[in-house]
Write a protein that holds these residues in place. Sequence first.
Motif, PDB file in Angstrom:
ATOM      1  N   LYS A   1       0.832  -1.196   0.000  1.00 57.26           N
ATOM      2  CA  LYS A   1       0.000   0.000   0.000  1.00 57.26           C
ATOM      3  C   LYS A   1       0.872   1.254   0.000  1.00 57.26           C
ATOM      4  O   LYS A   1       0.695   2.162  -0.799  1.00 57.26           O
ATOM      5  CB  LYS A   1      -0.906  -0.047   1.232  1.00 57.26           C
ATOM      6  CG  LYS A   1      -2.066   0.896   1.183  1.00 57.26           C
ATOM      7  CD  LYS A   1      -1.832   2.118   1.996  1.00 57.26           C
ATOM      8  CE  LYS A   1      -3.040   3.024   1.974  1.00 57.26           C
ATOM      9  NZ  LYS A   1      -2.748   4.359   2.412  1.00 57.26           N
TER      10      LYS A   1
ATOM     11  N   GLU B 218       1.653   4.346  -2.926  1.00 58.68           N
ATOM     12  CA  GLU B 218       1.617   5.804  -2.750  1.00 58.68           C
ATOM     13  C   GLU B 218       2.854   6.434  -3.396  1.00 58.68           C
ATOM     14  O   GLU B 218       2.774   7.510  -3.993  1.00 58.68           O
ATOM     15  CB  GLU B 218       1.516   6.200  -1.276  1.00 58.68           C
ATOM     16  CG  GLU B 218       0.366   5.560  -0.484  1.00 58.68           C
ATOM     17  CD  GLU B 218      -1.036   5.856  -1.024  1.00 58.68           C
ATOM     18  OE1 GLU B 218      -1.149   6.531  -2.049  1.00 58.68           O
ATOM     19  OE2 GLU B 218      -2.007   5.380  -0.409  1.00 58.68           O
TER      20      GLU B 218
ATOM     21  N   HIS C  38       2.052   6.593  -6.936  1.00 62.86           N
ATOM     22  CA  HIS C  38       1.124   7.689  -7.235  1.00 62.86           C
ATOM     23  C   HIS C  38       1.870   9.017  -7.317  1.00 62.86           C
ATOM     24  O   HIS C  38       1.633   9.823  -8.212  1.00 62.86           O
ATOM     25  CB  HIS C  38       0.029   7.777  -6.164  1.00 62.86           C
ATOM     26  CG  HIS C  38      -0.804   6.541  -6.095  1.00 62.86           C
ATOM     27  ND1 HIS C  38      -1.720   6.309  -5.107  1.00 62.86           N
ATOM     28  CD2 HIS C  38      -0.832   5.460  -6.904  1.00 62.86           C
ATOM     29  CE1 HIS C  38      -2.290   5.134  -5.313  1.00 62.86           C
ATOM     30  NE2 HIS C  38      -1.761   4.601  -6.390  1.00 62.86           N
TER      31      HIS C  38
ATOM     32  N   ASP D 275      -7.731   7.389   2.723  1.00 66.14           N
ATOM     33  CA  ASP D 275      -7.786   6.929   1.337  1.00 66.14           C
ATOM     34  C   ASP D 275      -9.213   7.048   0.806  1.00 66.14           C
ATOM     35  O   ASP D 275      -9.426   7.345  -0.369  1.00 66.14           O
ATOM     36  CB  ASP D 275      -7.274   5.491   1.206  1.00 66.14           C
ATOM     37  CG  ASP D 275      -5.767   5.416   1.378  1.00 66.14           C
ATOM     38  OD1 ASP D 275      -5.321   5.364   2.532  1.00 66.14           O
ATOM     39  OD2 ASP D 275      -5.039   5.438   0.369  1.00 66.14           O
TER      40      ASP D 275
ATOM     41  N   GLU E 204      -6.075   2.705  -5.865  1.00 65.76           N
ATOM     42  CA  GLU E 204      -6.555   3.136  -4.554  1.00 65.76           C
ATOM     43  C   GLU E 204      -7.603   2.201  -3.968  1.00 65.76           C
ATOM     44  O   GLU E 204      -7.764   2.125  -2.751  1.00 65.76           O
ATOM     45  CB  GLU E 204      -7.168   4.544  -4.632  1.00 65.76           C
ATOM     46  CG  GLU E 204      -6.172   5.688  -4.707  1.00 65.76           C
ATOM     47  CD  GLU E 204      -5.355   5.884  -3.446  1.00 65.76           C
ATOM     48  OE1 GLU E 204      -5.691   5.303  -2.407  1.00 65.76           O
ATOM     49  OE2 GLU E 204      -4.350   6.607  -3.520  1.00 65.76           O
TER      50      GLU E 204
ATOM     51  N   HIS F 263      -6.659   0.124  -1.213  1.00 67.09           N
ATOM     52  CA  HIS F 263      -6.179   0.834  -0.021  1.00 67.09           C
ATOM     53  C   HIS F 263      -7.294   1.026   0.997  1.00 67.09           C
ATOM     54  O   HIS F 263      -7.123   0.809   2.184  1.00 67.09           O
ATOM     55  CB  HIS F 263      -5.625   2.209  -0.404  1.00 67.09           C
ATOM     56  CG  HIS F 263      -4.428   2.117  -1.283  1.00 67.09           C
ATOM     57  ND1 HIS F 263      -3.720   3.212  -1.698  1.00 67.09           N
ATOM     58  CD2 HIS F 263      -3.796   1.050  -1.821  1.00 67.09           C
ATOM     59  CE1 HIS F 263      -2.715   2.826  -2.456  1.00 67.09           C
ATOM     60  NE2 HIS F 263      -2.747   1.526  -2.556  1.00 67.09           N
TER      61      HIS F 263
HETATM   62 FE   LIG Z   1      -3.855   5.373  -1.151  1.00 64.65          FE
END
Ligand SMILES: [Fe+2]
Lengths: 249, 95, 315
Positions: free
Chosen positions: C74, C78, C81, C132, C161, C164
Amino acid sequence: MNTLFEYLVRLGDDSLILGHRLSEWCGHGPILEEDIAMTNIALDLVGQATSILKYAGEVEGKGRSEDDIAFLRYEREYKNALLVEQPNDDFGVTMMRQFLFDAFRKPLFEQLTQSSDEQLAAIAEKSLKETKYHLKHSAEWVIRLGDGTDESHDRVQSALNDLWRYTDELFFTDEVDADLEAKGIIFSSEELKASWSEMVKNVLNQATLTIPDNGWQHDGGRRGLHSEHLGYILAELQYMQRAYPGMEW
Amino acid sequence: MANNEWPLWEVFIRSKQGLSHKHVGSLRAADAEMAVENARDVYTRRSEGISIWVVESNNVHASHPTEADSLFEPAHSKVYRHPTFYDVPDGIEHM
Amino acid sequence: MAELNIQELERRFQEKIDNDIRIEPNDWMPERYRQTLIRQISQHAHSEIVGMLPEGNWITRAPNLRRKAVLLAKVQDEAGHGLYLYSATETLGADREETIDDLHSGKAKYSSIFNYPTLSWADMGAVGWLVDGAAIMNQVPLCRCSYGPYARAMVRVCKEESFHQRQGFEIMMKLAAGSEEQKAMAQDALNRFWWPALMMFGPPDADSKHTAQSMAWKIKRNTNDELRQQMVDITVPQAEMIGLTIPDPDLKWNEEKGGYDFGEIDWDEFWNVVKGNGPCNKERVEARRKAKENGEWVREAANAYAAKQKMKKAS
Ligand SMILES: [Fe+2]
Ligand SMILES: [Fe+2]
Ligand SMILES: [Fe+2]
């Protein structure tokens, strides 16, 4: 003694503890792309630890799960090599530690794919694919850093000098190994050491690094005698399980 | 180089055999080998690919948007390039 | 080709936007559109990266191997991202490392939620579920944002996501169904993260200076208050379902509006945290600054090695 159980714990603990060390980098890598790369390796190692320790629990036959084994032993019962518990320090130390370890694990898993123990062979098959990539990644970094700038060369050379004393232990054998080798479950540690040495020599040479004199070599990890670092790793690793015994998460 | 910033690379991924490589994004890497590995870790974590191309971004040469009219509009009037332009009588098959 | 005057260019630009035609990197765009996007996307990228820290805080203490792997994956996402988003800013001519330097100097902002500490394992649940969750609510509409590279990055981000939030909710669910200590841990995490999570949508519409222009440019597709209301309406029943209590005595279903009325948000706290006075502002930026500083020699070495290899090839 259940030698297979003992062997699996040694194998699994290497993955568990190195995975723990690498995961400490998450969010702090030298650049975003490498942060992601190190986390991938950590994830592979946690995955290996999970399947190996799960199998260890089955072999032991006392109803312990992989989590029981990973989180609920005392210091002296952890059997990882000393190399993998050494602190991350800088990126050079981390990559050198990783390389020295990967260069050992790749030929090891290659051997173990031939194991007479089917379950172990299957674990080795999967882990080998991951480890080949880890080795490629760490070897490339060792070469880049060794043959990069003066500063990076010095840093990674001193990492090598510091870590070298923990490398012989990777090839440590005792009655556990002798028993399993006789059963065709594991294979010659000398052959392992030979492939390791060749790989290490080759890469360090490309990296323009000097292999240290083979001075004093530490061991103890395989018998549960660790450096002071392990206790702190376990304090974090086991925190939840110790603070809230017997709960599910 | 300011910040010792690594060059920018464009990443193209073939998602499965039989499909062409498709642009998915970019990343930074010091050399091509690293760019391929970074692309693997950044863009194929969920099995999105089976093959990777990386191209250093400054090697990509693009048509200019202000020339889009003259580059692409002339094709619009050449409807005879499309099969729907032609009449095929009823009863003719396999054409 | 005759030079078009700026009004005409702007008119054509807005026409494209109104017709839902995406803007691509080399297209003409008003300078303010470019600047607003760079600010918005890089803030978003910084939030992803700084957001790794509060959760990274628990990776080595995760209670079992499954949770450890999930949390690692997770937090790693990020980082991804952040990377996709920095890439999007680079298509607008912003340099990634310069953008990052703005974060480290305090010039650039990031989501204030990440300035709160994660004090227990339950916080991993609360963050995934609420933080999230709020992020997804913010981001789903951005998949239709007018700027192509941003919209495409958001599509990728939103896909990733979804796990998450689920893993966070799963953690909470497990705790809420667990022992008294576990239940208390979960409730405490919800108590601490509820209000900061609602603050994530930004100041009330009445005080939000960028909203109108950003909506016209379609780089924002819903107002702060709309999204906040949506968040409350969706989350309250989830909390009830697992037996946790939303820490808001004013929370009440409003039949007429078909949504919940909820209590006053402490905007003083919000602005205080934005200004740098949150419990962890200093530590968060410091950690990122250190990572960059400690990586300097590594990035330099890789460049030096690449240059040597190029020379070797050329000769
Ligand atoms: Fe996230
Ligand atoms: Fe994210
Ligand atoms: Fe996000």
